[in-house]
Design a protein around this motif. Structure first.
Motif, PDB file in Angstrom:
ATOM      1  N   PRO A 103      -0.713  24.155  23.405  1.00 53.54           N
ATOM      2  CA  PRO A 103      -1.841  24.560  22.608  1.00 53.54           C
ATOM      3  C   PRO A 103      -1.713  24.226  21.070  1.00 53.54           C
ATOM      4  CG  PRO A 103      -1.541  26.463  24.110  1.00 53.54           C
ATOM      5  CD  PRO A 103      -0.497  25.319  24.304  1.00 53.54           C
ATOM      6  N   ASP A 104      -0.466  24.301  20.768  1.00 54.03           N
ATOM      7  CA  ASP A 104      -0.124  24.002  19.270  1.00 54.03           C
ATOM      8  C   ASP A 104      -0.053  22.655  18.617  1.00 54.03           C
ATOM      9  OD1 ASP A 104       2.265  23.785  20.448  1.00 54.03           O
ATOM     10  OD2 ASP A 104       3.318  25.406  19.248  1.00 54.03           O
ATOM     11  N   ALA A 105      -0.025  21.720  19.804  1.00 54.38           N
ATOM     12  CA  ALA A 105       0.237  20.322  19.464  1.00 54.38           C
ATOM     13  C   ALA A 105      -0.854  19.500  18.674  1.00 54.38           C
ATOM     14  CB  ALA A 105       0.322  19.532  20.667  1.00 54.38           C
ATOM     15  N   ARG A 106      -2.168  19.707  19.094  1.00 51.74           N
ATOM     16  CA  ARG A 106      -3.288  19.155  18.568  1.00 51.74           C
ATOM     17  C   ARG A 106      -3.417  19.638  16.910  1.00 51.74           C
ATOM     18  NH1 ARG A 106      -7.563  16.043  19.375  1.00 51.74           N
ATOM     19  NH2 ARG A 106      -7.101  15.979  21.203  1.00 51.74           N
ATOM     20  N   PRO A 107      -3.545  21.039  16.788  1.00 50.41           N
ATOM     21  CA  PRO A 107      -3.501  21.567  15.437  1.00 50.41           C
ATOM     22  C   PRO A 107      -2.452  20.912  14.261  1.00 50.41           C
ATOM     23  CG  PRO A 107      -3.828  23.038  16.947  1.00 50.41           C
ATOM     24  CD  PRO A 107      -3.498  21.963  17.661  1.00 50.41           C
ATOM     25  N   ASN A 200      12.481  26.043  19.060  1.00 53.73           N
ATOM     26  CA  ASN A 200      13.138  27.047  19.915  1.00 53.73           C
ATOM     27  C   ASN A 200      12.270  27.959  20.762  1.00 53.73           C
ATOM     28  OD1 ASN A 200      15.001  28.476  21.459  1.00 53.73           O
ATOM     29  ND2 ASN A 200      16.008  29.298  19.558  1.00 53.73           N
ATOM     30  N   ARG A 201      11.361  27.478  21.415  1.00 59.77           N
ATOM     31  CA  ARG A 201      10.394  28.512  22.108  1.00 59.77           C
ATOM     32  C   ARG A 201      10.952  29.354  22.953  1.00 59.77           C
ATOM     33  NH1 ARG A 201       7.350  23.199  22.738  1.00 59.77           N
ATOM     34  NH2 ARG A 201       5.632  23.408  21.594  1.00 59.77           N
ATOM     35  N   ALA A 202      12.121  29.230  23.488  1.00 56.51           N
ATOM     36  CA  ALA A 202      12.630  30.138  24.207  1.00 56.51           C
ATOM     37  C   ALA A 202      13.757  31.211  23.700  1.00 56.51           C
ATOM     38  CB  ALA A 202      13.529  29.595  25.455  1.00 56.51           C
ATOM     39  N   GLY A 203      13.762  30.881  22.455  1.00 60.99           N
ATOM     40  CA  GLY A 203      14.592  31.869  21.775  1.00 60.99           C
ATOM     41  C   GLY A 203      16.276  31.618  22.165  1.00 60.99           C
ATOM     42  N   ALA A 215      16.162  22.654  10.496  1.00 61.55           N
ATOM     43  CA  ALA A 215      15.391  24.053  10.592  1.00 61.55           C
ATOM     44  C   ALA A 215      15.091  24.231  12.043  1.00 61.55           C
ATOM     45  CB  ALA A 215      13.819  23.703   9.747  1.00 61.55           C
ATOM     46  N   GLU A 216      15.017  25.380  12.344  1.00 62.73           N
ATOM     47  CA  GLU A 216      14.653  26.124  13.663  1.00 62.73           C
ATOM     48  C   GLU A 216      13.215  26.636  13.653  1.00 62.73           C
ATOM     49  OE1 GLU A 216      16.469  29.648  16.632  1.00 62.73           O
ATOM     50  OE2 GLU A 216      17.850  28.493  15.361  1.00 62.73           O
ATOM     51  N   ILE A 217      12.194  26.296  14.482  1.00 58.29           N
ATOM     52  CA  ILE A 217      11.240  26.989  14.541  1.00 58.29           C
ATOM     53  C   ILE A 217      10.554  27.438  15.858  1.00 58.29           C
ATOM     54  CG2 ILE A 217      10.218  25.875  12.380  1.00 58.29           C
ATOM     55  CD1 ILE A 217       8.736  23.884  14.158  1.00 58.29           C
ATOM     56  N   ARG A 218       9.654  28.375  16.036  1.00 62.20           N
ATOM     57  CA  ARG A 218       9.361  28.843  17.316  1.00 62.20           C
ATOM     58  C   ARG A 218       8.173  28.087  17.886  1.00 62.20           C
ATOM     59  NH1 ARG A 218      11.853  33.732  19.066  1.00 62.20           N
ATOM     60  NH2 ARG A 218      10.817  32.855  20.991  1.00 62.20           N
ATOM     61  N   GLY A 219       7.479  27.365  17.045  1.00 63.39           N
ATOM     62  CA  GLY A 219       6.560  26.559  17.681  1.00 63.39           C
ATOM     63  C   GLY A 219       6.043  25.590  16.744  1.00 63.39           C
ATOM     64  N   LEU A 220       5.199  24.657  17.191  1.00 54.20           N
ATOM     65  CA  LEU A 220       4.573  23.604  16.224  1.00 54.20           C
ATOM     66  C   LEU A 220       3.848  24.036  15.181  1.00 54.20           C
ATOM     67  CD1 LEU A 220       3.919  20.706  19.075  1.00 54.20           C
ATOM     68  CD2 LEU A 220       5.397  20.582  17.314  1.00 54.20           C
ATOM     69  N   ASP A 221       3.163  25.183  15.209  1.00 50.09           N
ATOM     70  CA  ASP A 221       2.387  25.726  14.237  1.00 50.09           C
ATOM     71  C   ASP A 221       3.241  25.910  13.022  1.00 50.09           C
ATOM     72  OD1 ASP A 221       3.732  27.760  15.863  1.00 50.09           O
ATOM     73  OD2 ASP A 221       2.161  28.976  14.897  1.00 50.09           O
ATOM     74  N   GLU A 222       4.412  26.309  13.050  1.00 49.13           N
ATOM     75  CA  GLU A 222       5.396  26.347  12.034  1.00 49.13           C
ATOM     76  C   GLU A 222       5.677  25.007  10.969  1.00 49.13           C
ATOM     77  OE1 GLU A 222       8.490  28.971  12.754  1.00 49.13           O
ATOM     78  OE2 GLU A 222       7.419  30.074  14.276  1.00 49.13           O
ATOM     79  N   LEU A 223       5.612  23.930  11.796  1.00 43.46           N
ATOM     80  CA  LEU A 223       6.224  22.775  11.311  1.00 43.46           C
ATOM     81  C   LEU A 223       5.458  22.311   9.808  1.00 43.46           C
ATOM     82  CD1 LEU A 223       7.993  20.301  11.759  1.00 43.46           C
ATOM     83  CD2 LEU A 223       6.116  19.062  12.726  1.00 43.46           C
ATOM     84  N   ALA A 224       4.166  22.208   9.781  1.00 40.18           N
ATOM     85  CA  ALA A 224       3.524  21.620   8.826  1.00 40.18           C
ATOM     86  C   ALA A 224       4.048  22.480   7.382  1.00 40.18           C
ATOM     87  CB  ALA A 224       1.859  21.896   8.625  1.00 40.18           C
ATOM     88  N   GLY A 225       4.304  23.722   7.390  1.00 37.33           N
ATOM     89  CA  GLY A 225       4.998  24.515   6.246  1.00 37.33           C
ATOM     90  C   GLY A 225       6.199  23.944   5.660  1.00 37.33           C
ATOM     91  N   LEU A 226       6.886  23.332   6.678  1.00 38.10           N
ATOM     92  CA  LEU A 226       8.225  22.645   6.067  1.00 38.10           C
ATOM     93  C   LEU A 226       8.099  21.468   5.562  1.00 38.10           C
ATOM     94  CD1 LEU A 226      10.258  23.511   9.517  1.00 38.10           C
ATOM     95  CD2 LEU A 226       9.973  24.860   7.252  1.00 38.10           C
ATOM     96  N   LEU A 227       7.048  20.831   5.734  1.00 38.85           N
ATOM     97  CA  LEU A 227       6.622  19.346   5.088  1.00 38.85           C
ATOM     98  C   LEU A 227       6.088  19.232   3.951  1.00 38.85           C
ATOM     99  CD1 LEU A 227       6.037  17.788   8.671  1.00 38.85           C
ATOM    100  CD2 LEU A 227       8.191  17.643   7.498  1.00 38.85           C
ATOM    101  N   PRO A 228       6.324  17.912   3.267  1.00 34.67           N
ATOM    102  CA  PRO A 228       5.568  17.870   1.771  1.00 34.67           C
ATOM    103  C   PRO A 228       4.025  17.878   2.195  1.00 34.67           C
ATOM    104  CG  PRO A 228       6.683  16.100   2.559  1.00 34.67           C
ATOM    105  CD  PRO A 228       7.135  16.930   3.479  1.00 34.67           C
TER     106      PRO A 228
END
Length: 233
Positions: A103-107, A200-203, A215-228
């Motif tokens: 679900p977080d791929a498209r956004p 790291n979806r499974a912890g 970086a380690e994130i729990r979902g793709l929804d956190e990725l944009a916040g890391l990038l310029p």
């Protein structure tokens, strides 16, 4: 977070496919009622053998494309779970061509394209498999490249696979953010020189290799916040 989260100079974002953008458990979920209690084990063994066989074939120098490897891994998993159903096998293989995107791929992809970030998929999958999955989820407009290891005849984490993205995107390794939910893949990308982000979806614990993700994130929804907010020219 792990490593040195320095992603300010990223010019392209490259994604693994299976387990990262697309849910490889979807085929078994779709046939859970038919398979019964063995469904979870079948899915886990299928996935593990799929990965094992890519590594073994790479080490043996006996490349076969990912469609064949996926079928061989499924045959092993069916045998382990004592499931003898040729029709089910055929159905599961066809379902693998149209895996559901997370679900977080498209956004995530939409957010990156909104920033004019170049995006690509780099996967063990064949071109046919990847095109089918991308089209099934209508992600084509959000990806600049869909890259298959078939072009170099070996599997991740061989450096020649990651080089495909460098060549196609005309970027230096340190300018590429590589995103994978597979810890071993993130480690391979980091060893190559990419700025690897591990989903790291499974912890799970981080791989104990000297090539950590930045970086380690729990979902793709956190990725944009890391990038310029906009890639450097």
């Amino acid at each position: 977070m792990v490593g040195d989260n320095n992603l300010h100079d990223i010019r392209a974002c490259v994604f693994d496919a299976y387990g990262t953008l697309f849910d490889f458990n979807a085929p078994l979920a779709a046939r859970r009622a038919r398979i019964g209690p063995a469904a979870d084990r079948l899915s886990a063994v299928w996935r593990q053998k799929q990965i094992d066989y890519t590594w073994l074939r790479s080490l043996m120098g006996k490349y076969a494309d990912f469609w064949q490897v996926t079928g061989e891994a499924l045959d092993y998993a069916l045998a382990v779970c004592e499931v003898d159903d040729p029709a089910l096998r055929a159905e599961l293989m066809q379902l693998y061509l149209a895996l559901d995107a997370f679900p977080d791929a498209r956004p995530c992809l939409e957010a990156l394209k909104g920033r004019r970030m170049r995006t690509a998929v780099l996967s063990n999958g064949t071109a046919t498999m990847l095109t089918a999955a991308v089209n099934a989820n209508t992600l084509t407009p959000l990806l600049d490249r869909v890259l298959s290891v078939d072009a170099c005849g070996t599997f991740k984490p061989h450096p020649s696979v990651y080089q495909l993205a460098v060549d196609e995107l005309d970027a230096q390794p340190a300018q590429v953010c590589f995103v994978s939910a597979n810890g071993w893949d993130a480690a391979g990308a980091a060893a190559f020189g990419f700025r690897a982000v591990w989903i790291n979806r499974a912890g799970a614990p981080v791989e104990t290799l000297p090539f950590p993700p930045v970086a380690e994130i729990r979902g793709l929804d956190e990725l944009a916040g890391l990038l310029p907010s906009q890639p450097e020219e």
